[in-house]
Design an enzyme around this catalytic site. Sequence first.
Site, PDB file in Angstrom:
ATOM      1  N   ASP A 141      -1.708  -1.248  -3.803  1.00  0.00           N
ATOM      2  CA  ASP A 141      -1.914  -0.918  -5.131  1.00  0.00           C
ATOM      3  C   ASP A 141      -0.821  -0.718  -6.122  1.00  0.00           C
ATOM      4  OD1 ASP A 141      -0.228   1.271  -4.090  1.00  0.00           O
ATOM      5  OD2 ASP A 141      -1.628   2.007  -2.930  1.00  0.00           O
ATOM      6  N   HIS A 152      -4.496 -17.660  -4.559  1.00  0.00           N
ATOM      7  CA  HIS A 152      -5.403 -16.813  -3.510  1.00  0.00           C
ATOM      8  C   HIS A 152      -6.707 -17.653  -3.234  1.00  0.00           C
ATOM      9  CE1 HIS A 152      -6.770 -16.630  -7.746  1.00  0.00           C
ATOM     10  NE2 HIS A 152      -7.941 -15.959  -7.054  1.00  0.00           N
ATOM     11  N   ASP A 153      -6.733 -18.688  -3.772  1.00  0.00           N
ATOM     12  CA  ASP A 153      -7.988 -19.388  -3.385  1.00  0.00           C
ATOM     13  C   ASP A 153      -7.613 -20.881  -2.501  1.00  0.00           C
ATOM     14  OD1 ASP A 153      -9.671 -18.150  -5.021  1.00  0.00           O
ATOM     15  OD2 ASP A 153      -8.840 -19.389  -6.747  1.00  0.00           O
ATOM     16  N   ASP A 211      -4.403   3.705   2.551  1.00  0.00           N
ATOM     17  CA  ASP A 211      -5.794   3.287   2.745  1.00  0.00           C
ATOM     18  C   ASP A 211      -6.041   1.594   3.290  1.00  0.00           C
ATOM     19  OD1 ASP A 211      -5.137   1.918   0.529  1.00  0.00           O
ATOM     20  OD2 ASP A 211      -6.830   2.913  -0.696  1.00  0.00           O
ATOM     21  N   GLU A 260      -6.862 -21.645 -15.879  1.00  0.00           N
ATOM     22  CA  GLU A 260      -7.215 -22.080 -14.319  1.00  0.00           C
ATOM     23  C   GLU A 260      -8.048 -23.306 -14.722  1.00  0.00           C
ATOM     24  OE1 GLU A 260      -9.145 -21.059 -10.128  1.00  0.00           O
ATOM     25  OE2 GLU A 260     -10.001 -20.293 -11.838  1.00  0.00           O
ATOM     26  N   ASP A 304      -4.960 -10.894 -15.226  1.00  0.00           N
ATOM     27  CA  ASP A 304      -6.054 -11.970 -14.872  1.00  0.00           C
ATOM     28  C   ASP A 304      -7.104 -11.530 -15.868  1.00  0.00           C
ATOM     29  OD1 ASP A 304      -7.615 -13.712 -13.496  1.00  0.00           O
ATOM     30  OD2 ASP A 304      -6.354 -13.455 -11.917  1.00  0.00           O
ATOM     31  N   ASP A 321       0.756  -1.284  -0.127  1.00  0.00           N
ATOM     32  CA  ASP A 321       0.159   0.053  -0.203  1.00  0.00           C
ATOM     33  C   ASP A 321       0.966   1.388  -0.125  1.00  0.00           C
ATOM     34  OD1 ASP A 321      -1.890   1.710   0.430  1.00  0.00           O
ATOM     35  OD2 ASP A 321      -2.138   1.548   2.735  1.00  0.00           O
ATOM     36  N   ASP A 344      -9.566 -16.979 -16.148  1.00  0.00           N
ATOM     37  CA  ASP A 344     -10.094 -17.357 -14.788  1.00  0.00           C
ATOM     38  C   ASP A 344     -11.309 -18.694 -15.156  1.00  0.00           C
ATOM     39  OD1 ASP A 344     -10.769 -16.771 -11.890  1.00  0.00           O
ATOM     40  OD2 ASP A 344     -12.699 -16.435 -12.570  1.00  0.00           O
TER      41      ASP A 344
HETATM   42  C1  GLC Z   1     -11.783 -18.438  -9.934  1.00  0.00           C
HETATM   43  C2  GLC Z   1     -10.755 -17.326  -8.873  1.00  0.00           C
HETATM   44  C3  GLC Z   1     -11.412 -17.058  -7.760  1.00  0.00           C
HETATM   45  C4  GLC Z   1     -12.807 -16.523  -7.947  1.00  0.00           C
HETATM   46  C5  GLC Z   1     -13.600 -17.347  -8.741  1.00  0.00           C
HETATM   47  C6  GLC Z   1     -14.636 -16.748  -9.764  1.00  0.00           C
HETATM   48  O1  GLC Z   1     -11.478 -19.630  -9.160  1.00  0.00           O
HETATM   49  O2  GLC Z   1      -9.465 -18.079  -8.731  1.00  0.00           O
HETATM   50  O3  GLC Z   1     -10.782 -16.298  -6.821  1.00  0.00           O
HETATM   51  O4  GLC Z   1     -13.564 -16.139  -6.859  1.00  0.00           O
HETATM   52  O5  GLC Z   1     -12.812 -17.865 -10.154  1.00  0.00           O
HETATM   53  O6  GLC Z   1     -14.335 -15.751 -10.572  1.00  0.00           O
END
Ligand code: GLC
Length: 526
Positions: free
Chosen positions: A29, A326-327, A25, A260, A97, A21, A199
């Site tokens: 960023d 991130h999932d 905030d 993905e 992404d 950051d 994605d």
């Molecule tokens: C993918 C992303 C995830 C997102 C989902 C819906 O799996 O990695 O973070 O919530 O798609 O777009």
Amino acid sequence: MTKKWRDVGTLYQIYPRSFQDTDSDGIGDIPGIISRLDYIASVADAIWLAPIYASPQKDFGYDVSSYVDIQPEYGTLADFDRLVQYSHDRNIKVMMDLTPNHTSEEHEWFKESRSSRDNSKRDWYVWRDPKEDGSAPNNWVSLSGGKAWTFDEVTGQYYLHSWMSHQPDLNWANPDMRQAMLDAMRFWLDRGVDGFRIDAVWVLAKNEAYLDDPVRPGGDTENYSGYDHTMCRNGDRLNEYLKYMADVVAEYDDRLMILEYYSSHEFGDSNTQLYNLQSIAPDVCTTFFFDAMQWPFSAEAMGQGITNYLLNMPENSLPVFCFGNHDQTRMINRFGGEDQARLIATMQLTLPGLPCVYYGEEIGMRDGYIPEGKGQDGFGGGGMMSGRDPERTPMQWSGGFQAGFTDSNDPWLPVGESYVDRNVESEETEAVSFLKLYRTLIDMRRDNELFRNGQFVLLGFDNNILAYDIVDGESKYSVMLNFADYEQSVYVEGQAIVSSLTVKDGLVGKNGQTVLRPFEAILVAY
Ligand code: GLC
């Protein structure tokens, strides 16, 4: 000049909200990413940014309200252009992404689409009449929990959303919509972006008759796991849709898209389908390989699985081994400890292809603790993914205030407790650290083509020790990974040059009969 994708040593995933950051905030960023480019250059040749498009942030950017603009809390288009330029100046590629399956309900396209049945964009989304009793058109459920259909009072139809109701699914069968999405891709490619992470491709194409998903015997129909998702995922036209995107990427020089796709999901996806996707356009398109992150921590599971994957992969395809994002819960939590994570890192960074490292893995970040009431992830229970905040906590830059992530007292997610001794600043100076291990292995990959494009030769997985060679013509390295929690002796023919536990120290003389410590991995040179 950035390297060609095939020569990139590592791809580094940045979750921009949590990286750095600069305007206090509490939210990371683009200027923050720019300020950290020297660091990034020390661990990667390419970055993938989780979405920074305009978005109401209900799914932190995976709910796009404009594909051709930047969300103000992350910065401006000018900031983004600077990021691309400065990254390229440091030989770092930039991958964005792209969420082609759905938009935010706040996207202009959806606002128009929902405004009337006659609107020209009506068919850009998936609208269906209720059944006679007023219920949803079919039994599909959403990956984030609950039904996959929401009734819209204005026009008296249901719209489909594979995730939250704020994320209406686009209709890829509509050529005008497709054209608009492909144009959005060109918008970024023209600005110099080096590719896209695409994605959630498994839902892009559905069964075209929108038939019910079969309920599993005894399956809980409220829950995603209650169904075989043979209708709502992997529709017949999936490859066709992805090929349109690949064709756009191929119009430009050396761009790449990575899909993905979780082939080990128990929901009707498969390795056959994974390979199928990898064959669409192998020069410009590949998939992440996530399976290994779900396998048991054992030499046999990893050895067999990796061999199987690499042997059966379509020719010329680029493997992208990935152990976190991130999932998913972070590596240390997933595999049971730091030493185990170091072993996995040594494996990942010595396997062929393009390894993807999730920010913080390289300093040994673990899942953060999220106190009651501080959670941010909108995905609820019953879905396939829920509660993803712990793996998204701020990057740990130092042992100081808020780990150096922000000046704010209130970062969007709390800093993980491990920041005190797992942070960039302290790991730069420690003799032995995660960062030292990562940098050592990453430098080797960058300098030596053998690691990127060599051949993987399984030597065995007896006694819970996985051993393999990476071979290129006359040159060869061996890797030995002791998955056991006890010492074991191995015969080392060459010279051990890296240890996952001590990096370079303590290796002198490690040849001949050698003791591997619990969870120790070594790299052997000849
Ligand atoms: C993918 C992303 C995830 C997102 C989902 C819906 O799996 O990695 O973070 O919530 O798609 O777009």
